[in-house]
Every structure is written in C-alpha cells, then in structure tokens.
Motif scaffolding. Structure first.
Motif, PDB file in Angstrom:
ATOM      1  N   SER A 110      -4.386   7.738   7.610  1.00  0.00           N
ATOM      2  CA  SER A 110      -5.212   8.835   7.466  1.00  0.00           C
ATOM      3  C   SER A 110      -6.573   8.521   6.625  1.00  0.00           C
ATOM      4  O   SER A 110      -6.897   7.552   6.107  1.00  0.00           O
ATOM      5  CB  SER A 110      -4.476   9.788   6.555  1.00  0.00           C
ATOM      6  OG  SER A 110      -4.296   9.371   5.274  1.00  0.00           O
ATOM      7  N   SER A 111      -7.540   9.292   7.266  1.00  0.00           N
ATOM      8  CA  SER A 111      -9.012   9.178   6.584  1.00  0.00           C
ATOM      9  C   SER A 111      -9.031   9.088   5.184  1.00  0.00           C
ATOM     10  O   SER A 111      -9.673   8.389   4.487  1.00  0.00           O
ATOM     11  CB  SER A 111      -9.779  10.244   7.008  1.00  0.00           C
ATOM     12  OG  SER A 111      -9.419  11.635   6.704  1.00  0.00           O
ATOM     13  N   SER A 112      -7.900   9.627   4.440  1.00  0.00           N
ATOM     14  CA  SER A 112      -7.929   9.820   2.981  1.00  0.00           C
ATOM     15  C   SER A 112      -7.491   8.428   2.254  1.00  0.00           C
ATOM     16  O   SER A 112      -7.941   7.891   1.063  1.00  0.00           O
ATOM     17  CB  SER A 112      -6.939  10.799   2.452  1.00  0.00           C
ATOM     18  OG  SER A 112      -7.278  12.114   2.865  1.00  0.00           O
ATOM     19  N   TYR A 113      -6.600   7.665   3.083  1.00  0.00           N
ATOM     20  CA  TYR A 113      -6.314   6.592   2.449  1.00  0.00           C
ATOM     21  C   TYR A 113      -6.549   5.126   3.353  1.00  0.00           C
ATOM     22  O   TYR A 113      -5.978   4.180   2.804  1.00  0.00           O
ATOM     23  CB  TYR A 113      -4.659   6.627   2.344  1.00  0.00           C
ATOM     24  CG  TYR A 113      -4.208   7.538   1.268  1.00  0.00           C
ATOM     25  CD1 TYR A 113      -4.101   7.264  -0.010  1.00  0.00           C
ATOM     26  CD2 TYR A 113      -3.728   8.589   1.898  1.00  0.00           C
ATOM     27  CE1 TYR A 113      -3.799   8.144  -1.128  1.00  0.00           C
ATOM     28  CE2 TYR A 113      -3.116   9.695   0.875  1.00  0.00           C
ATOM     29  CZ  TYR A 113      -3.191   9.274  -0.459  1.00  0.00           C
ATOM     30  OH  TYR A 113      -2.709  10.138  -1.442  1.00  0.00           O
ATOM     31  N   VAL A 114      -7.093   5.230   4.539  1.00  0.00           N
ATOM     32  CA  VAL A 114      -7.300   4.067   5.213  1.00  0.00           C
ATOM     33  C   VAL A 114      -8.196   2.952   4.509  1.00  0.00           C
ATOM     34  O   VAL A 114      -8.151   1.764   4.575  1.00  0.00           O
ATOM     35  CB  VAL A 114      -7.877   4.491   6.496  1.00  0.00           C
ATOM     36  CG1 VAL A 114      -9.296   4.792   6.452  1.00  0.00           C
ATOM     37  CG2 VAL A 114      -7.949   3.258   7.509  1.00  0.00           C
ATOM     38  N   GLY A 115      -9.173   3.457   3.635  1.00  0.00           N
ATOM     39  CA  GLY A 115     -10.123   2.512   2.893  1.00  0.00           C
ATOM     40  C   GLY A 115      -9.291   1.704   1.869  1.00  0.00           C
ATOM     41  O   GLY A 115      -9.233   0.671   1.630  1.00  0.00           O
ATOM     42  N   LEU A 116      -8.344   2.577   1.176  1.00  0.00           N
ATOM     43  CA  LEU A 116      -7.682   1.991   0.146  1.00  0.00           C
ATOM     44  C   LEU A 116      -6.507   1.098   0.761  1.00  0.00           C
ATOM     45  O   LEU A 116      -6.360   0.056   0.249  1.00  0.00           O
ATOM     46  CB  LEU A 116      -6.829   3.161  -0.717  1.00  0.00           C
ATOM     47  CG  LEU A 116      -6.041   2.555  -1.677  1.00  0.00           C
ATOM     48  CD1 LEU A 116      -6.382   1.902  -2.869  1.00  0.00           C
ATOM     49  CD2 LEU A 116      -5.170   3.749  -2.499  1.00  0.00           C
ATOM     50  N   ALA A 146       0.810  -1.239   0.014  1.00  0.00           N
ATOM     51  CA  ALA A 146      -0.101  -0.088   0.031  1.00  0.00           C
ATOM     52  C   ALA A 146       0.948   1.288  -0.024  1.00  0.00           C
ATOM     53  O   ALA A 146       0.613   2.222  -0.731  1.00  0.00           O
ATOM     54  CB  ALA A 146      -1.016   0.006   1.227  1.00  0.00           C
ATOM     55  N   ALA A 147       1.889   1.243   0.836  1.00  0.00           N
ATOM     56  CA  ALA A 147       2.760   2.303   0.892  1.00  0.00           C
ATOM     57  C   ALA A 147       3.521   2.634  -0.523  1.00  0.00           C
ATOM     58  O   ALA A 147       3.681   4.011  -0.864  1.00  0.00           O
ATOM     59  CB  ALA A 147       3.742   2.212   2.045  1.00  0.00           C
ATOM     60  N   ILE A 148       3.899   1.623  -1.255  1.00  0.00           N
ATOM     61  CA  ILE A 148       4.601   1.833  -2.424  1.00  0.00           C
ATOM     62  C   ILE A 148       3.458   2.113  -3.533  1.00  0.00           C
ATOM     63  O   ILE A 148       3.967   3.057  -4.200  1.00  0.00           O
ATOM     64  CB  ILE A 148       5.151   0.319  -2.874  1.00  0.00           C
ATOM     65  CG1 ILE A 148       6.420  -0.056  -2.189  1.00  0.00           C
ATOM     66  CG2 ILE A 148       5.614   0.409  -4.318  1.00  0.00           C
ATOM     67  CD1 ILE A 148       6.660  -1.263  -2.308  1.00  0.00           C
ATOM     68  N   LEU A 206       9.126   7.073   0.965  1.00  0.00           N
ATOM     69  CA  LEU A 206       8.221   5.823   1.309  1.00  0.00           C
ATOM     70  C   LEU A 206       7.721   5.927   2.605  1.00  0.00           C
ATOM     71  O   LEU A 206       6.852   5.661   3.153  1.00  0.00           O
ATOM     72  CB  LEU A 206       8.934   4.658   0.778  1.00  0.00           C
ATOM     73  CG  LEU A 206       8.430   3.345   1.021  1.00  0.00           C
ATOM     74  CD1 LEU A 206       7.310   3.180   0.109  1.00  0.00           C
ATOM     75  CD2 LEU A 206       9.549   2.289   0.894  1.00  0.00           C
ATOM     76  N   GLY A 207       8.811   6.564   3.639  1.00  0.00           N
ATOM     77  CA  GLY A 207       8.465   6.621   5.035  1.00  0.00           C
ATOM     78  C   GLY A 207       7.202   7.502   5.122  1.00  0.00           C
ATOM     79  O   GLY A 207       6.333   7.169   6.185  1.00  0.00           O
ATOM     80  N   ALA A 208       7.193   8.663   4.411  1.00  0.00           N
ATOM     81  CA  ALA A 208       6.116   9.497   4.672  1.00  0.00           C
ATOM     82  C   ALA A 208       4.880   8.644   4.152  1.00  0.00           C
ATOM     83  O   ALA A 208       3.478   8.815   4.742  1.00  0.00           O
ATOM     84  CB  ALA A 208       6.181  10.797   3.948  1.00  0.00           C
ATOM     85  N   ALA A 209       4.831   8.029   3.212  1.00  0.00           N
ATOM     86  CA  ALA A 209       3.864   7.364   2.517  1.00  0.00           C
ATOM     87  C   ALA A 209       3.102   6.282   3.715  1.00  0.00           C
ATOM     88  O   ALA A 209       1.942   5.962   3.702  1.00  0.00           O
ATOM     89  CB  ALA A 209       4.037   6.370   1.430  1.00  0.00           C
TER      90      ALA A 209
END
Length: 360
Positions: free
Chosen positions: A97-103, A71-73, A88-91
């Motif tokens: 976060s609410s923007s990416y937790v579903g994905l 997912a981070a990649i 990658l660490g920031a990813a």
C-alpha cells in the motif's frame, strides 16, 4: 532505483552462504590488482563470476522473502502500539500500500544489506586496493565531477526517449505495464520512500555493485569488471524502464569508483536519485500544461547535447582508460557461468511479470 517489495521474486541457491562468500573473496585476490590474467585462468574467472552472481541471488532471496516477513511483523507491532488489532496476514496485505511501501522497502533492503555485510565482511574491511572503501590516490577534478553529472543527465534523457518508444510498442501489442518506477512514483510522497530512493538505496547499491562485485572482478580487467557489474546492475532492477538507465549509469559510476573511489560514485548516485531524476517533475509542476511538452523536449535535447559534448571532450581520457585496462580476448565468455545465467533468467522472468493484457 529498484522497488524491492515484489512477492515471489527470489529463487534460492543450493550453496552455503559462508562457503560461497569466502570462495568469492579468495578467488578475487588470487592475482595482483589490476592485472590481466592469462587465458589459462578462464576457469578462475568463471568461478569468481559464478559465485558473485550466486551471492546476488541469495541477496534477492533475503530481500524478497525474509525482508517482507520482518516488515509485516513490525507493521503488526506498530499497529498494536496504536491499539489497532490487525492479523499478520492483513499486515502482509498492507506491505504494497502507498502508506507502507516505502517503509517496506527500507526494511527489505536493510535486512538484505545485513546479510551482504556478514557474508562479505573480509572484503569490506580490507584496506588494500581490493577493498570496498579503498581510497584512490587520484583527486577528483571538479570538471570530471561536473562531466559525470552531465552524463547522468544524458542517461536520463536517453532513458526517457527509450520509454516513449517502448510505451508505444506496448500499446500496439495491447498490453499494459506496471513497472517498479511507477510504484516508486506512486509512493514518492512518503518520508520512508524518499529516504530509501534518495539516500539508503544508492549507498547499498554502490557497495554491492561497485564495491564488492566490481572490485572482485577488476583483476581480470577493469573494463570487464565495469561492464559486467553494470550488466548485473541493470538486470537487478528487473524493470524494462529502469534497466537500460541502470546499465548505462552503471558504466559511468563504475569508472568513477574505479578511478576515484566508491565515495564519489555514492555521491553521484545520490545526486542522480535526489536531484537529476526529479528536476523535470519539479519544473513541470510550476508550468502550465501547454508549456510542459516544449519544456520536456528542451530537457531531452539538452541532455543529448551535453552528453555528446562531454564524451567528445573526454575522448582521449576514455580511449586511454580502455587501452590500459582492457581484458584479454574471450573473457566475456565467462558470462556463460551457470549462476550468472540463472540470475539473468530469474530477473527476466520477474520483468515479464510486469506485463499483462489490457483489461477491457
């Protein structure tokens, strides 16, 4: 529904994936489908349950370690395509976060599901009664389906009552809990979370618990297989709020999958996650605040009444099923299998991580 992205959740087993999955399937087909095996076979039952639990631990490892890395990649690549520079660490920091937790949850469950398919492909492809997608000769009566929907509504009502009491106890202990269900609710507005919680998640969970695990244990007694797979389903959620509902709902879904096929349990699981669990919030949003309490109380009473009525009307059916499919005395001693116990301990520890002292 379990929120899959929780850092540092998995523990790795020391058995090879291919050997474990093949032994699970071989041991599960050692006896005729639906037969109660003799007491002398307790060793086989322990071995079968041991390996089913071990595979589930490995599933969690893939889901919690490999899934987030993928997912981070992907998030890094997506942001690079939009000309946004991110490490990658920031990813990794964006995953919850609410923007990416579903994905993130979609990617995690998809990664682990690929692992599950590869290690259980023989059972999934099997067209016999031991196969995951075996269709029962029984037709689903409309009244049975309606009764199952009502019982899922009852499970929701009982879970709500339990959560009210549990929240009061937590407050008295000066603790606070950030549960999986709260994280899911916080991200429920995203399309990815909607797809995960309402569609993809139910399909995957039914194939794992009612398809592979329950089917793999049912020759030791269908009731034993339903109860054991439901217990594993409850602990799998590693959430005090969701665990009780997952266990009680798992009993119902296990019965439906056993008697009418997994396709019906998948449909009911989707109906629960997409409709039943969201009825109160949809109705509450259209009501004034002072009316919400009485509406909620009415739903709770209705859920209990429906459950009592359905169970009363189905009492003969339930009794006959239990009588015809009971396991022999002492079979639940197999729950002492090493990897089954390890799985439960891991999930209890993860659940304990939800609790923290109230910040002053």
């Amino acid at each position: 529904m379990k929120l899959l992205w929780q850092p540092n959740q998995g523990k790795q087993a020391n058995t090879t994936l291919t050997d474990m999955s093949s032994r699970v399937y071989v041991s599960s087909t050692a006896f005729p489908s639906g037969a109660n095996v003799p007491h002398a076979s307790m060793k086989q039952i322990r071995a079968s349950l041991n390996e089913q639990a071990g595979m589930l631990i490995l599933y969690l490892v893939v889901m919690q370690l490999i899934g987030p890395a993928i997912a981070a990649i992907l998030i890094t690549l997506m942001q690079a395509m939009h000309h946004q520079s991110v490490s990658l660490g920031a990813a990794f920091g964006e995953l919850s976060s609410s923007s990416y937790v579903g994905l993130t949850n979609l990617i995690c469950v998809a990664s682990a599901f690929v692992f599950w398919i590869l290690t259980h492909k023989s059972q999934i492809a099997d067209t016999s009664s031991d196969g995951v997608f075996h269709r029962s000769e029984r037709r689903m009566p409309p009244l049975v389906f309606i009764g199952a929907v009502c019982l899922l509504f009852t499970c929701q009502s009982l879970s709500t009552i339990y959560n009210i009491g549990f929240s009061w106890v937590v407050q008295q202990l000066n603790l606070e809990v950030v549960s999986n269900s709260e994280r899911i609710q916080a991200a429920s507005g995203t399309v990815a979370m909607l797809v995960y919680a309402s569609l993809f998640g139910p399909i995957v969970e039914e194939i794992i618990f009612r398809g592979v695990i329950m089917k793999g244990l049912q020759r030791y007694g269908k009731v034993f297989a339903i109860v054991t797979s439901s217990a594993m389903f409850g602990f799998f959620h590693s959430d005090v709020s969701q665990g009780l509902f997952a266990f009680s709902g798992g009993l119902l879904l296990g019965y439906i999958a056993s008697e009418y096929s997994i396709f019906w349990s998948i449909l009911l699981h989707i109906v629960n996650n997409m409709v039943i669990s969201n009825i109160d919030s949809v109705i509450f949003s259209a009501l004034p605040e002072e009316a919400q309490f009485w509406t909620n109380l009415g739903f709770l009473v209705l859920g209990i009444v429906l459950g009592v009525l359905v169970l009363y009307l189905a009492r003969v059916r339930i009794k006959n099923f239990i009588t015809a499919n009971h396991a022999y005395k002492g079979v639940y001693a197999s729950w002492a299998s090493f990897w089954f116990v390890v799985f439960i301990i891991i999930q209890l520890l993860v659940t304990a991580m939800e609790f923290s002292p109230v910040s002053s």
